[in-house]
Design a protein around this motif. Sequence first.
Motif, PDB file in Angstrom:
ATOM      1  N   ALA A  59      -7.969   6.383  -9.622  1.00 49.87           N
ATOM      2  CA  ALA A  59      -8.123   5.092  -8.939  1.00 49.87           C
ATOM      3  C   ALA A  59      -8.128   3.951  -9.960  1.00 49.87           C
ATOM      4  O   ALA A  59      -7.486   2.913  -9.743  1.00 49.87           O
ATOM      5  CB  ALA A  59      -9.406   5.077  -8.107  1.00 49.87           C
ATOM      6  N   TYR A  69      -6.507   9.377   0.432  1.00 50.68           N
ATOM      7  CA  TYR A  69      -5.438   9.225   1.419  1.00 50.68           C
ATOM      8  C   TYR A  69      -4.148   9.889   0.922  1.00 50.68           C
ATOM      9  O   TYR A  69      -3.505  10.642   1.648  1.00 50.68           O
ATOM     10  CB  TYR A  69      -5.184   7.739   1.710  1.00 50.68           C
ATOM     11  N   VAL A  70      -3.780   9.624  -0.313  1.00 53.25           N
ATOM     12  CA  VAL A  70      -2.541  10.191  -0.867  1.00 53.25           C
ATOM     13  C   VAL A  70      -2.631  11.715  -0.884  1.00 53.25           C
ATOM     14  O   VAL A  70      -1.695  12.403  -0.465  1.00 53.25           O
ATOM     15  CB  VAL A  70      -2.258   9.638  -2.281  1.00 53.25           C
ATOM     16  N   SER A 102     -10.791   5.804  -2.238  1.00 53.01           N
ATOM     17  CA  SER A 102     -10.348   6.312  -0.932  1.00 53.01           C
ATOM     18  C   SER A 102      -8.824   6.323  -0.823  1.00 53.01           C
ATOM     19  O   SER A 102      -8.256   7.117  -0.066  1.00 53.01           O
ATOM     20  CB  SER A 102     -10.964   5.497   0.210  1.00 53.01           C
ATOM     21  N   GLN A 103      -8.139   5.462  -1.590  1.00 55.11           N
ATOM     22  CA  GLN A 103      -6.672   5.464  -1.606  1.00 55.11           C
ATOM     23  C   GLN A 103      -6.158   6.784  -2.193  1.00 55.11           C
ATOM     24  O   GLN A 103      -5.163   7.333  -1.736  1.00 55.11           O
ATOM     25  CB  GLN A 103      -6.137   4.280  -2.413  1.00 55.11           C
ATOM     26  N   GLU A 146       0.833  -1.199   0.000  1.00 56.99           N
ATOM     27  CA  GLU A 146       0.000   0.000   0.000  1.00 56.99           C
ATOM     28  C   GLU A 146       0.873   1.257   0.000  1.00 56.99           C
ATOM     29  O   GLU A 146       0.607   2.196  -0.714  1.00 56.99           O
ATOM     30  CB  GLU A 146      -0.917  -0.015   1.218  1.00 56.99           C
ATOM     31  N   LYS A 147       1.944   1.253   0.782  1.00 56.12           N
ATOM     32  CA  LYS A 147       2.855   2.395   0.820  1.00 56.12           C
ATOM     33  C   LYS A 147       3.487   2.615  -0.549  1.00 56.12           C
ATOM     34  O   LYS A 147       3.572   3.731  -1.020  1.00 56.12           O
ATOM     35  CB  LYS A 147       3.927   2.182   1.882  1.00 56.12           C
ATOM     36  N   VAL A 190      -6.869   0.907  -7.728  1.00 55.36           N
ATOM     37  CA  VAL A 190      -7.073   1.031  -6.287  1.00 55.36           C
ATOM     38  C   VAL A 190      -8.464   1.607  -6.046  1.00 55.36           C
ATOM     39  O   VAL A 190      -9.113   2.091  -6.966  1.00 55.36           O
ATOM     40  CB  VAL A 190      -6.009   1.947  -5.617  1.00 55.36           C
ATOM     41  N   SER A 247       0.980   4.153  -2.811  1.00 57.20           N
ATOM     42  CA  SER A 247       0.823   5.568  -2.461  1.00 57.20           C
ATOM     43  C   SER A 247       1.980   6.383  -3.021  1.00 57.20           C
ATOM     44  O   SER A 247       1.778   7.483  -3.533  1.00 57.20           O
ATOM     45  CB  SER A 247       0.746   5.741  -0.940  1.00 57.20           C
TER      46      SER A 247
END
Length: 158
Positions: free
Chosen positions: A32, A44-45, A40-41, A3-4, A37, A7
């Motif tokens: 997305a 977040y970024v 919401s990812q 995930e990191k 993804v 991002s």
Amino acid sequence: MAEKNMSDDIEAYLKQILASNQQIEIRRTEIAERFNVVPSQINYVIKTRFTIQKGYLVESKRGGGGYIRIGRFSVRQDVLVLEQMLNCFDVTLTERMANDILETLYREKLLSQREAVLLSAMVARESLMLGNLTIENQLRSQIMRQLLHRLRLEHEGE
């Protein structure tokens, strides 16, 4: 860990687009889909990597024709940005947020490299080690508020 990395990839992609434009407008769902993804990812970024402390202004509009507009700002050109930086934190400020602000002020040439390094040392956890994280964050906030107020006054005097 994956995930990191994703991002990081999304951040790099958006910064690559921003490198040739002062401002970009994106659709969260399109980005997305591009990175496979959930939307919401993308939120977040943008929320963690494109903050005012890091030199970005973000505006969003929800709904069918919604967008997210990300722009780089120049503190030297807009004194109101210093005001917005002051308003982006309250009575507490983490070391990371303080360093993000200092990096932005250095990049915008409002601080020399030496000044930024010295101020970073002053607001570091090791310097403010009082045995109470809340009090340390309050003290760090007060130091950064005074710095931003002073820079704003200098900038208004130009």
